[in-house]
Design a protein around this motif. Sequence first.
Motif, PDB file in Angstrom:
ATOM      1  N   ASN A 163       0.820  -1.208   0.000  1.00 41.78           N
ATOM      2  CA  ASN A 163       0.000   0.000   0.000  1.00 41.78           C
ATOM      3  C   ASN A 163       0.853   1.257   0.000  1.00 41.78           C
ATOM      4  OD1 ASN A 163      -2.541  -1.046  -0.277  1.00 41.78           O
ATOM      5  ND2 ASN A 163      -2.922  -1.217   1.910  1.00 41.78           N
ATOM      6  N   ALA A 164       2.054   1.172   0.541  1.00 37.93           N
ATOM      7  CA  ALA A 164       2.979   2.306   0.436  1.00 37.93           C
ATOM      8  C   ALA A 164       3.304   2.579  -1.027  1.00 37.93           C
ATOM      9  CB  ALA A 164       4.252   2.028   1.229  1.00 37.93           C
ATOM     10  N   ARG A 166       1.378   1.777  -3.526  1.00 37.77           N
ATOM     11  CA  ARG A 166       0.141   2.275  -4.132  1.00 37.77           C
ATOM     12  C   ARG A 166       0.008   3.796  -3.919  1.00 37.77           C
ATOM     13  NH1 ARG A 166      -3.663  -1.258  -5.260  1.00 37.77           N
ATOM     14  NH2 ARG A 166      -2.966  -2.648  -3.575  1.00 37.77           N
ATOM     15  N   THR A 167       0.279   4.233  -2.694  1.00 37.34           N
ATOM     16  CA  THR A 167       0.209   5.660  -2.390  1.00 37.34           C
ATOM     17  C   THR A 167       1.280   6.439  -3.145  1.00 37.34           C
ATOM     18  OG1 THR A 167      -0.682   5.197  -0.188  1.00 37.34           O
ATOM     19  CG2 THR A 167       0.318   7.362  -0.522  1.00 37.34           C
ATOM     20  N   GLU A 170       0.323   6.921  -6.801  1.00 38.07           N
ATOM     21  CA  GLU A 170      -0.674   7.964  -7.049  1.00 38.07           C
ATOM     22  C   GLU A 170      -0.037   9.345  -6.975  1.00 38.07           C
ATOM     23  OE1 GLU A 170      -4.166  10.184  -7.697  1.00 38.07           O
ATOM     24  OE2 GLU A 170      -3.439   8.204  -8.326  1.00 38.07           O
ATOM     25  N   GLY A 171       0.857   9.542  -6.014  1.00 38.63           N
ATOM     26  CA  GLY A 171       1.565  10.814  -5.961  1.00 38.63           C
ATOM     27  C   GLY A 171       2.425  11.034  -7.183  1.00 38.63           C
ATOM     28  N   ASP A 239      -4.877   1.653 -12.685  1.00 36.33           N
ATOM     29  CA  ASP A 239      -5.084   0.655 -11.635  1.00 36.33           C
ATOM     30  C   ASP A 239      -5.759  -0.585 -12.214  1.00 36.33           C
ATOM     31  OD1 ASP A 239      -5.274  -0.580  -9.186  1.00 36.33           O
ATOM     32  OD2 ASP A 239      -6.270   1.087  -8.180  1.00 36.33           O
TER      33      ASP A 239
END
Length: 248
Positions: A163-164, A166-167, A170-171, A239
Amino acid sequence: MSGTDNVRGKVVAVTGASSGIGEATALLLAERGARLVLGARRTERLRGLAARIAERGGEAVWTATDVTRRADLAALVELARQRFGRLDVLVANAGIGPVSPLDDLRVEDWEAMVDVNFKGVLYGIAAALPVFRAQGGGQFVHVVSTAGLKVVPDQAVYAATKNAVRTLSEGLRQEAGDTVRVTVVSPGLVRTDFIDAVPDDRVRAELASARQRFAIPPEAVGEAIAFAVAQPAAVDVNDIVVRPTAQR
C-alpha cells in the motif's frame, strides 16, 4: 494501430525477471515485439531467459539486479540506454513476502520487505524518472498486491509495503504530467514459488493450499501489464486488479 503495434519496439526493463510474474511478462512482451532489459539476482536464470527470448526471435539483455541497491537500478536503466538508446517502460516487479503473525516479531523480515517492496520501487523511480523526463515520455508499472486491498491477519507488514507503493504511485502520477504514465497492477494469488519462502509453517501451508485450489497463472498478470503498456501514449491505465474468480 493495434495494441501489439503499440508494444512493438518499446524498450521495457523488468525487475524480478528471473521467475514468476516477471519472467512471464518478459516473455509475453518479447513475443509482441518489445526489447527487454532483464534484472534479477539469479543471473543463471536471467541468462537462460534472455537465450529463450533470442531463440524466439526477440531481443533481450540482462544484468544482475538487487533492488535494495540503488546502484543496481541505475545500472539496469543505463543498460537500456546503452543497448537500445532509450527506456520506455520500467516494470517494478521484484518483491518478497516472508509473511508471519506480528507476534512472531520477525523484525528482520519486516525490514527486508520494506527494503525490497518499497525502497526498491523508490530506487527505480530515481533511476528512470530523469531518463523519462529527458526523452519526453515513459511509463512506470508497479506490481503490488490484492493483499493491500483486503488486509488479512499474518500479512500486515507485507500489505503495508504494497500500500505504500500504491500511495507513492498515485503521488507520482499526479506529479508526472502529460508525458509519463503510471500503472499499478494488483495480482491476487498467483501460481508461483513466491510463498515457498514464508517462514511460518501454518501460514505457508494455508497459502499453499489456496494456491493449489485456485491460483491463476503468472501469464494472466503479464497480460494485464501488456494491456497497460499497449495503450496509446495519451491513455494512462492507472489501476488494474487481477485475481482468481474464486478469491474472496
